[in-house]
Structure formats: structure tokens, C-alpha cells
Design an enzyme around this catalytic site. Sequence first.
Site, PDB file in Angstrom:
ATOM      1  CB  CYS A   1      -4.348  -2.056  -0.153  1.00 38.10           C
ATOM      2  SG  CYS A   1      -5.169  -3.602   0.320  1.00 38.10           S
TER       3      CYS A   1
ATOM      4  NE  ARG B   1      -3.005 -13.577  -7.274  1.00 35.95           N
ATOM      5  CZ  ARG B   1      -2.322 -14.323  -6.416  1.00 35.95           C
ATOM      6  NH1 ARG B   1      -1.100 -14.743  -6.718  1.00 35.95           N
ATOM      7  NH2 ARG B   1      -2.841 -14.628  -5.237  1.00 35.95           N
TER       8      ARG B   1
ATOM      9  CD  GLU C   1      -3.035   0.668   2.392  1.00 34.02           C
ATOM     10  OE1 GLU C   1      -3.719  -0.370   2.452  1.00 34.02           O
ATOM     11  OE2 GLU C   1      -3.101   1.559   3.262  1.00 34.02           O
TER      12      GLU C   1
ATOM     13  CB  CYS D   1      -5.087  -8.841 -14.229  1.00 26.00           C
ATOM     14  SG  CYS D   1      -3.850  -8.935 -15.543  1.00 26.00           S
TER      15      CYS D   1
HETATM   16  N1  NAI Z   1     -10.311  -8.544  -0.091  1.00 20.96           N
HETATM   17  C1  NAI Z   1      -9.395  -7.605  -0.212  1.00 20.96           C
HETATM   18  O1  NAI Z   1      -9.070  -7.166  -1.328  1.00 20.96           O
HETATM   19  C2  NAI Z   1      -8.748  -7.036   0.992  1.00 20.96           C
HETATM   20  C3  NAI Z   1      -8.913  -7.631   2.216  1.00 20.96           C
HETATM   21  N2  NAI Z   1      -8.328  -7.101   3.340  1.00 20.96           N
HETATM   22  C4  NAI Z   1      -8.602  -7.789   4.595  1.00 20.96           C
HETATM   23  O2  NAI Z   1      -9.659  -7.096   5.244  1.00 20.96           O
HETATM   24  C5  NAI Z   1      -9.608  -7.371   6.643  1.00 20.96           C
HETATM   25  C6  NAI Z   1      -9.789  -6.086   7.425  1.00 20.96           C
HETATM   26  O3  NAI Z   1      -8.688  -5.237   7.274  1.00 20.96           O
HETATM   27  P1  NAI Z   1      -8.511  -3.969   8.251  1.00 20.96           P
HETATM   28  O4  NAI Z   1      -9.739  -3.135   8.269  1.00 20.96           O
HETATM   29  O5  NAI Z   1      -7.232  -3.323   7.857  1.00 20.96           O
HETATM   30  O6  NAI Z   1      -8.362  -4.733   9.643  1.00 20.96           O
HETATM   31  P2  NAI Z   1      -8.501  -4.253  11.157  1.00 20.96           P
HETATM   32  O7  NAI Z   1      -7.848  -5.291  11.984  1.00 20.96           O
HETATM   33  O8  NAI Z   1      -8.087  -2.843  11.291  1.00 20.96           O
HETATM   34  O9  NAI Z   1     -10.071  -4.277  11.428  1.00 20.96           O
HETATM   35  C7  NAI Z   1     -10.747  -5.401  11.868  1.00 20.96           C
HETATM   36  C8  NAI Z   1     -11.797  -4.978  12.884  1.00 20.96           C
HETATM   37  O10 NAI Z   1     -12.554  -6.137  13.227  1.00 20.96           O
HETATM   38  C9  NAI Z   1     -12.826  -6.126  14.619  1.00 20.96           C
HETATM   39  N3  NAI Z   1     -13.080  -7.516  15.019  1.00 20.96           N
HETATM   40  C10 NAI Z   1     -12.194  -8.511  15.242  1.00 20.96           C
HETATM   41  N4  NAI Z   1     -12.837  -9.657  15.542  1.00 20.96           N
HETATM   42  C11 NAI Z   1     -14.169  -9.381  15.502  1.00 20.96           C
HETATM   43  C12 NAI Z   1     -15.340 -10.154  15.723  1.00 20.96           C
HETATM   44  N5  NAI Z   1     -15.277 -11.445  16.034  1.00 20.96           N
HETATM   45  N6  NAI Z   1     -16.539  -9.545  15.575  1.00 20.96           N
HETATM   46  C13 NAI Z   1     -16.625  -8.222  15.259  1.00 20.96           C
HETATM   47  N7  NAI Z   1     -15.532  -7.435  15.056  1.00 20.96           N
HETATM   48  C14 NAI Z   1     -14.330  -8.013  15.167  1.00 20.96           C
HETATM   49  C15 NAI Z   1     -11.597  -5.500  15.232  1.00 20.96           C
HETATM   50  O11 NAI Z   1     -11.879  -4.947  16.509  1.00 20.96           O
HETATM   51  C16 NAI Z   1     -11.241  -4.419  14.190  1.00 20.96           C
HETATM   52  O12 NAI Z   1     -11.887  -3.193  14.491  1.00 20.96           O
HETATM   53  C17 NAI Z   1      -8.291  -8.109   6.868  1.00 20.96           C
HETATM   54  O13 NAI Z   1      -8.579  -9.488   6.916  1.00 20.96           O
HETATM   55  C18 NAI Z   1      -7.486  -7.803   5.615  1.00 20.96           C
HETATM   56  O14 NAI Z   1      -6.520  -8.789   5.358  1.00 20.96           O
HETATM   57  C19 NAI Z   1      -7.632  -5.927   3.297  1.00 20.96           C
HETATM   58  C20 NAI Z   1      -7.467  -5.291   2.122  1.00 20.96           C
HETATM   59  C21 NAI Z   1      -7.943  -5.825   0.865  1.00 20.96           C
HETATM   60  N1  LIG Z   2      -2.212 -15.264  -0.606  1.00 24.55           N
HETATM   61  C1  LIG Z   2      -3.432 -15.121   0.093  1.00 24.55           C
HETATM   62  C2  LIG Z   2      -4.366 -14.279  -0.725  1.00 24.55           C
HETATM   63  C3  LIG Z   2      -4.977 -13.277   0.135  1.00 24.55           C
HETATM   64  C4  LIG Z   2      -5.994 -12.440  -0.617  1.00 24.55           C
HETATM   65  O1  LIG Z   2      -7.090 -12.848  -0.791  1.00 24.55           O
HETATM   66  N2  LIG Z   2      -5.594 -11.246  -1.036  1.00 24.55           N
HETATM   67  C5  LIG Z   2      -6.517 -10.283  -1.577  1.00 24.55           C
HETATM   68  C6  LIG Z   2      -5.966  -8.958  -1.359  1.00 24.55           C
HETATM   69  S1  LIG Z   2      -5.724  -8.638   0.317  1.00 24.55           S
HETATM   70  C7  LIG Z   2      -5.030  -7.161   0.349  1.00 24.55           C
HETATM   71  O2  LIG Z   2      -4.701  -6.646   1.343  1.00 24.55           O
HETATM   72  C8  LIG Z   2      -6.711 -10.438  -3.064  1.00 24.55           C
HETATM   73  O3  LIG Z   2      -6.794  -9.488  -3.815  1.00 24.55           O
HETATM   74  N3  LIG Z   2      -6.838 -11.620  -3.525  1.00 24.55           N
HETATM   75  C9  LIG Z   2      -6.939 -11.908  -4.938  1.00 24.55           C
HETATM   76  C10 LIG Z   2      -5.631 -12.345  -5.487  1.00 24.55           C
HETATM   77  O4  LIG Z   2      -5.498 -12.452  -6.696  1.00 24.55           O
HETATM   78  O5  LIG Z   2      -4.701 -12.555  -4.667  1.00 24.55           O
HETATM   79  C11 LIG Z   2      -4.068 -16.459   0.385  1.00 24.55           C
HETATM   80  O6  LIG Z   2      -3.854 -17.383  -0.372  1.00 24.55           O
HETATM   81  O7  LIG Z   2      -4.771 -16.511   1.404  1.00 24.55           O
HETATM   82 ZN    ZN Z   3      -3.959  -4.671   1.778  1.00 23.26          ZN
HETATM   83 ZN    ZN Z   4      -5.122  -9.007 -17.530  1.00 23.85          ZN
END
Ligand code: NAI
Ligand SMILES: N[C@@H](CCC(=O)N[C@@H](CSC=O)C(=O)NCC(=O)O)C(=O)O
Ligand code: ZN
Ligand code: ZN
Length: 379
Positions: free
Chosen positions: A178, A118, A71, A114
Site C-alpha cells: 500500500c 470492487r 498491507e 479494476c
Molecule cells: N490514495 C491512496 O491510494 C492511499 C491513501 N492513503 C492515505 O494517505 C494519507 C497519508 O497516509 P500516511 O502517510 O500513512 O499518514 P501519516 O498520518 O503518517 O502522515 C500524515 C502527516 O501529515 C501531517 N499533518 C497532519 N495534519 C497536517 C496539516 N494540517 N498540515 C500539514 N501536515 C499535516 C502529520 O504530522 C503527518 O506527518 C492517509 O489519509 C491515508 O489514508 C494511504 C495509502 C493509499
Molecule cells: N472506503 C473509502 C475508500 C477510501 C479510499 O479511497 N481508498 C483508497 C485506498 S486507501 C489505502 O490505504 C483507494 O484505493 N480507493 C479506490 C477504491 O477503489 O477504493 C471511502 O469510501 O472513503
Molecule cells: Zn493503505
Molecule cells: Zn479488471
Amino acid sequence: MASTEGQVITCKAAVAYEPNKPLVIEDVQVAPPQAGEVRIKILFTALCHTDAYTWSGKDPEGLFPCILGHEAAGIVESVGEGVSEVKPGDHVIPCYQAECRECKFCKSGKTNLCGKVRAATGVGIMMNDRKTRFSINGKPIYHFMGTSTFSQYSVVHDVSVAKIDPSAPLEKVCLLGCGVPTGLGAVWNTAKVEPGSIVAVFGLGTVGLAVAEGAKAAGASRIIGIDIDNNKFKRAKDFGVTEFINPKDHEKPIQQVIVDQTDGGVDYSFECIGNVSVMRAALECCHKGWGTSVIVGVAASGQEISTRPFQLVTGRVWKGTAFGGFKSRSQVPWLVDKYMKKEIKVDEYITHNLTLGEINKAFDLMHEGGCLRCVLTMH
Ligand SMILES: NC(=O)C1=CN([C@@H]2O[C@H](COP(=O)(O)OP(=O)(O)OC[C@H]3O[C@@H](n4cnc5c(N)ncnc54)[C@H](O)[C@@H]3O)[C@@H](O)[C@H]2O)C=CC1
Ligand SMILES: N[C@@H](CCC(=O)N[C@@H](CSC=O)C(=O)NCC(=O)O)C(=O)O
Ligand SMILES: [Zn+2]
Ligand SMILES: [Zn+2]
């Protein structure tokens, strides 16, 4: 200053040698970019929970030693053969989700995933020669997510670089690599929340707050924030959360509490924690017939989701999102422009500022309730 183009650059980077062992600031050699690659001077990087997740050893794709970080924002130092869309001096955001505009995924119009690089980024190498550009005294160090921004210089694929408005403050817009786009896009692109909707957000960290911000912008009538930390509610109100529920305050399962308070369930829910039990609750608090639940949180290796199939038979929809469904190279510059026009928040997610040398302290902070994003100054 003398040009470094074509030369190996020795610079500081935080190296993760083993899961959970403190990162070590090392002098790392960064090779010049090869064909289709870009070497970026990273000026600012934030920490995301996914960095902590991989560092913990729970990521099945985690490889060590590596340089984490995804990020960030910086300036192009040099480009390899055939790179035409960016040049030295351009201000850029590295994008862990690439966009080549040519592969089956990019051309489908159905996804932001994409396929071009990857397979290489998942095993910590560059596509051109299937090797790494980072080394320490000849010993290779793996890349991470195709970005490795915990280094003063990083080499990334050209399809993983978004060129942005040079007047944007890099110390702020690094967050658009991110967490903030992920939350906004989960609402706007993946769920497509309509005005008047009732929304539940599980987890009020950066990603959950960006979901709330996106839901407010989409015209949601109620935005219910759920977190086990009561201190999260005060700040969450500023991002659009209208009501707060702490599951610990209730005997009943949280999904039942929400169903009871919403005349049968919410229209949309978002899991922003990475906890598979909460993912189930997030699905089951959705309204029969149409409720949609989006998984945003990343769960550890070996974890699986479950529910009664009846939940889906009766019309609930389970989805997931990566980078909020945004097409990175095309839409990150658009998000930067929205920030410049004050149409989206970014500064409000930055609670701490430290330096690269303080990165272990930054990870400690991340696990404290008060921290959203900590931005590291790299030079
Ligand atoms: N899908 C994607 O593209 C992406 C996924 N992520 C994922 O998103 C998630 C959140 O990221 P952040 O906001 O940075 O994390 P963070 O740790 O700052 O926020 C998580 C929140 O959940 C709360 N929490 C924990 N356990 C809980 C429960 N059992 N019930 C209710 N609340 C609970 C915590 O108190 C905290 O406020 C992470 O798993 C991260 O890896 C992050 C960026 C991109
Ligand atoms: N390597 C991890 C993959 C975790 C994951 O799902 N990553 C997200 C982004 S999280 C960013 O903070 C994602 O974009 N996934 C799609 C991808 O192509 O990776 C695992 O295997 O758990
Ligand atoms: Zn991230
Ligand atoms: Zn592509």
C-alpha cells in the site's frame, strides 16, 4: 505438516467489533477458498492510516464486525477451483486494488482501478456466493478491502494476489501492498513529474515520504515538505525533501507562502494527509497555467473539497490517485524486484516491529509522530 487444503482453519485474528473499540484477538474460522479464490497464510502485515480511518467509523464503507488490514505479505496455503496464476507455496502480496485484466477498466489503458470484484470488496464479502469466509462460532465477520490481513489466514479473490520473488524478505516487502507504492506511483504514474520540477508534499508520513522519494528519483529540482510537526523534517531530508515549511510558523495562508517562495507556485503538489482544507491549499499553491495537484489522502465521510473555479480556469489541474496508479498484479512484482535491486527504499519506512497480539499498541504508536510503519509478525 498435514495439509489444511479443503478444511476450515481456525486461527488468530484481530477483530474490530465496533468503531474505535480496541481490536480483540479471537479464534476465527477461515473457510476454504471457493472458485476464483486464494487462501493465504499471512506472515507479516503493516498498519496503514486507512485501517485507522475505517476503524474510526468515518469510512462510509466501514462495516462491523470486520477484520481490517491491507498491507501484507504471505504464502499461498490453498487455491479454489479455476485458479491458475498462483499455487500453494507461492510468495504473494494481497492487493486491495485488484487487476483482472479483462474488465472495462483494466482494458482501458487509462486507469489502474479494476471493476471485477470492487462491488463485493466494498461490502465486506466474496463475489462467488456473496458471503464471508470468516466466522466466529458461525457468526460471520466481514472482510475489509478484499484483503483482511490482520488474520493469520485470509481468503482473497485471485485477481487480488500478486505473486512475487520468493527470495524477497516478506517482513519488508509487505509494505509494497500500500503506502510506499502509493507515494511513488502518485509521482511517476499520476503526476508524471519531469526533471527540474518544483514539488510540494503536504504531510510527511510514509505516503508523503514516498512521494518525496519518487520526486527525487524523477529529478525534481526542489522538494518542499510541509508538515505541522517540525520533527518530520530531519527524517524527510533522507527521502529527498530539500526544504521544510511548517504552516504554523506563518501568518499568511500556506499556499501564499509557497507561491511567494517559488516564483508563482509549484509545478506539482501532493496532499498526503486526508484534510480537505489542505487539499485546497495544495491546489492553490500550484503555478498558474500548468500546476497539477494530486490528492492522495483519504478524507472522512461527508467531507468535500472546494476552491474557486478560477483556479482551474487559469490552468491548474486537480487529480487523485488510488494505489499510485499502479496495476497491482502486474506491477507489485516489479516493485519488489526494484527493492531487491536497491532501487527503492522499503526498510527505511519501518520504524517499529510488534506481534499480532500487540496490534492495539501498534495503532497507538501510529498516532505518535515518530512512527512511520509498524510491521506485525503474525505467527
Ligand atoms: N490514495 C491512496 O491510494 C492511499 C491513501 N492513503 C492515505 O494517505 C494519507 C497519508 O497516509 P500516511 O502517510 O500513512 O499518514 P501519516 O498520518 O503518517 O502522515 C500524515 C502527516 O501529515 C501531517 N499533518 C497532519 N495534519 C497536517 C496539516 N494540517 N498540515 C500539514 N501536515 C499535516 C502529520 O504530522 C503527518 O506527518 C492517509 O489519509 C491515508 O489514508 C494511504 C495509502 C493509499
Ligand atoms: N472506503 C473509502 C475508500 C477510501 C479510499 O479511497 N481508498 C483508497 C485506498 S486507501 C489505502 O490505504 C483507494 O484505493 N480507493 C479506490 C477504491 O477503489 O477504493 C471511502 O469510501 O472513503
Ligand atoms: Zn493503505
Ligand atoms: Zn479488471
